[in-house]
Design an enzyme around this catalytic site. Structure first.
Site, PDB file in Angstrom:
ATOM      1  N   HIS A  77      20.773  27.596   8.898  1.00  0.00           N
ATOM      2  CA  HIS A  77      20.215  26.446   8.198  1.00  0.00           C
ATOM      3  C   HIS A  77      19.887  26.823   6.760  1.00  0.00           C
ATOM      4  O   HIS A  77      19.457  27.938   6.482  1.00  0.00           O
ATOM      5  CB  HIS A  77      18.934  25.981   8.912  1.00  0.00           C
ATOM      6  CG  HIS A  77      18.203  24.925   8.170  1.00  0.00           C
ATOM      7  ND1 HIS A  77      17.011  25.166   7.507  1.00  0.00           N
ATOM      8  CD2 HIS A  77      18.493  23.629   7.966  1.00  0.00           C
ATOM      9  CE1 HIS A  77      16.607  24.040   6.939  1.00  0.00           C
ATOM     10  NE2 HIS A  77      17.490  23.088   7.201  1.00  0.00           N
ATOM     11  N   TYR A 126       8.852  22.296   8.783  1.00  0.00           N
ATOM     12  CA  TYR A 126       9.617  22.919   9.861  1.00  0.00           C
ATOM     13  C   TYR A 126       8.727  22.985  11.097  1.00  0.00           C
ATOM     14  O   TYR A 126       7.566  23.359  10.993  1.00  0.00           O
ATOM     15  CB  TYR A 126       9.982  24.377   9.541  1.00  0.00           C
ATOM     16  CG  TYR A 126      10.554  24.618   8.186  1.00  0.00           C
ATOM     17  CD1 TYR A 126      11.920  24.771   8.011  1.00  0.00           C
ATOM     18  CD2 TYR A 126       9.718  24.733   7.076  1.00  0.00           C
ATOM     19  CE1 TYR A 126      12.440  25.020   6.760  1.00  0.00           C
ATOM     20  CE2 TYR A 126      10.242  24.976   5.820  1.00  0.00           C
ATOM     21  CZ  TYR A 126      11.605  25.120   5.672  1.00  0.00           C
ATOM     22  OH  TYR A 126      12.126  25.364   4.433  1.00  0.00           O
ATOM     23  N   GLN A 134       5.102  26.320  16.356  1.00  0.00           N
ATOM     24  CA  GLN A 134       4.648  26.686  15.010  1.00  0.00           C
ATOM     25  C   GLN A 134       5.166  25.668  14.008  1.00  0.00           C
ATOM     26  O   GLN A 134       6.337  25.292  14.038  1.00  0.00           O
ATOM     27  CB  GLN A 134       5.179  28.080  14.667  1.00  0.00           C
ATOM     28  CG  GLN A 134       4.595  28.694  13.436  1.00  0.00           C
ATOM     29  CD  GLN A 134       5.047  30.155  13.268  1.00  0.00           C
ATOM     30  OE1 GLN A 134       5.936  30.644  13.949  1.00  0.00           O
ATOM     31  NE2 GLN A 134       4.429  30.826  12.340  1.00  0.00           N
ATOM     32  N   LYS A 167      14.736  24.393  15.720  1.00  0.00           N
ATOM     33  CA  LYS A 167      13.744  23.854  14.797  1.00  0.00           C
ATOM     34  C   LYS A 167      13.974  22.385  14.506  1.00  0.00           C
ATOM     35  O   LYS A 167      15.093  21.882  14.616  1.00  0.00           O
ATOM     36  CB  LYS A 167      13.683  24.659  13.501  1.00  0.00           C
ATOM     37  CG  LYS A 167      14.955  24.749  12.718  1.00  0.00           C
ATOM     38  CD  LYS A 167      14.757  25.558  11.435  1.00  0.00           C
ATOM     39  CE  LYS A 167      15.526  26.833  11.475  1.00  0.00           C
ATOM     40  NZ  LYS A 167      15.463  27.586  10.247  1.00  0.00           N
ATOM     41  N   ARG A 208       0.819  -1.224   0.000  1.00  0.00           N
ATOM     42  CA  ARG A 208       0.000   0.000   0.000  1.00  0.00           C
ATOM     43  C   ARG A 208       0.848   1.267   0.000  1.00  0.00           C
ATOM     44  O   ARG A 208       0.366   2.337  -0.326  1.00  0.00           O
ATOM     45  CB  ARG A 208      -0.905   0.028   1.237  1.00  0.00           C
ATOM     46  CG  ARG A 208      -1.860  -1.133   1.338  1.00  0.00           C
ATOM     47  CD  ARG A 208      -2.510  -1.185   2.693  1.00  0.00           C
ATOM     48  NE  ARG A 208      -1.486  -1.457   3.706  1.00  0.00           N
ATOM     49  CZ  ARG A 208      -1.650  -1.301   5.015  1.00  0.00           C
ATOM     50  NH1 ARG A 208      -2.804  -0.885   5.480  1.00  0.00           N
ATOM     51  NH2 ARG A 208      -0.686  -1.576   5.855  1.00  0.00           N
ATOM     52  N   HIS A 246      19.769  30.624   6.678  1.00  0.00           N
ATOM     53  CA  HIS A 246      18.931  31.464   7.529  1.00  0.00           C
ATOM     54  C   HIS A 246      19.146  31.151   9.006  1.00  0.00           C
ATOM     55  O   HIS A 246      19.419  30.013   9.369  1.00  0.00           O
ATOM     56  CB  HIS A 246      17.452  31.235   7.224  1.00  0.00           C
ATOM     57  CG  HIS A 246      17.086  31.514   5.810  1.00  0.00           C
ATOM     58  ND1 HIS A 246      16.065  30.857   5.170  1.00  0.00           N
ATOM     59  CD2 HIS A 246      17.588  32.378   4.902  1.00  0.00           C
ATOM     60  CE1 HIS A 246      15.963  31.303   3.919  1.00  0.00           C
ATOM     61  NE2 HIS A 246      16.881  32.224   3.730  1.00  0.00           N
ATOM     62  N   ASP A 267      17.974  36.026  -0.265  1.00  0.00           N
ATOM     63  CA  ASP A 267      19.093  35.079  -0.231  1.00  0.00           C
ATOM     64  C   ASP A 267      20.181  35.458  -1.235  1.00  0.00           C
ATOM     65  O   ASP A 267      21.369  35.322  -0.955  1.00  0.00           O
ATOM     66  CB  ASP A 267      18.597  33.658  -0.516  1.00  0.00           C
ATOM     67  CG  ASP A 267      17.782  33.080   0.622  1.00  0.00           C
ATOM     68  OD1 ASP A 267      17.726  33.693   1.710  1.00  0.00           O
ATOM     69  OD2 ASP A 267      17.182  32.005   0.429  1.00  0.00           O
TER      70      ASP A 267
END
Length: 183
Positions: free
Chosen positions: A119, A132, A48, A72, A24, A63, A168
């Protein structure tokens, strides 16, 4: 599920589940409060959850958060990513240590990144969904970004960058960020 200490970054852990596969598909526990607690982390500290979807070659990062930082848990729930953690905690025994991982929807491994570490990741597949779980509400005023291609870090990104955010793309060097963080 077992917790594996990441030697290159003090306080970081890789949580490795045991997927159960059959005709499955598969079933897998992706979070276990008892296992998280067993390495000294508070499973109730996470407040969160977020998810990002990226296409092959997209690079997100590097970041981190200023102030109290942000711990995190990161997991690739679908596809594959090349994941990077850099220890930027001046008092850490692994200060400036780097660790690289391949996270994938197949293995469902979760990486715990302590507050004060940068990260980033790059999508390796056509679609890569990254989840996250963070330990405090996001505050954009505390966002810090470091140039993904900083020669001091020499991160071996596996693919040419297909796309990245403007933020970035314009990120300062590691030296500039560290100088600003010392203030």
């Amino acid at each position: 599920m077992k917790a594996i200490e990441v030697r290159q970054v003090s306080g970081a852990y890789l949580f490795e589940p045991t997927p159960f596969a059959d005709e499955r598909g598969f079933f897998c526990r992706t979070f276990d409060a008892d296992v998280v607690r067993s390495v000294g982390l508070d499973p109730n500290a996470f407040v969160q959850d977020s998810v990002s979807r990226s296409v092959r070659g997209v690079l997100r990062g590097l970041h981190l958060r200023s102030g109290a930082g942000e711990a995190k848990l990161v997991r690739c729930s679908y596809g594959r990513i090349f994941d990077v953690v850099v220890d930027l905690r001046p008092g850490s025994p692994t200060y400036l240590g780097r660790a690289f991982f391949e996270l994938s929807g197949e293995t469902q491994k979760t990486l715990y990144i302590p507050a004060g570490c940068a990260h980033g990741f790059q999508a390796l597949t056509g679609t890569a969904d990254t989840s996250y779980r963070i330990d405090r509400p996001h505050d954009p005023a505390e966002d810090v970004t470091i140039a993904f291609d900083d020669p001091e870090l020499a991160i071996p990104w596996p693919l040419p960058v297909a796309s990245m955010s403007q933020r970035d793309r314009q990120a300062p060097s590691l030296a500039e960020v560290l100088k600003h963080m010392e203030r």
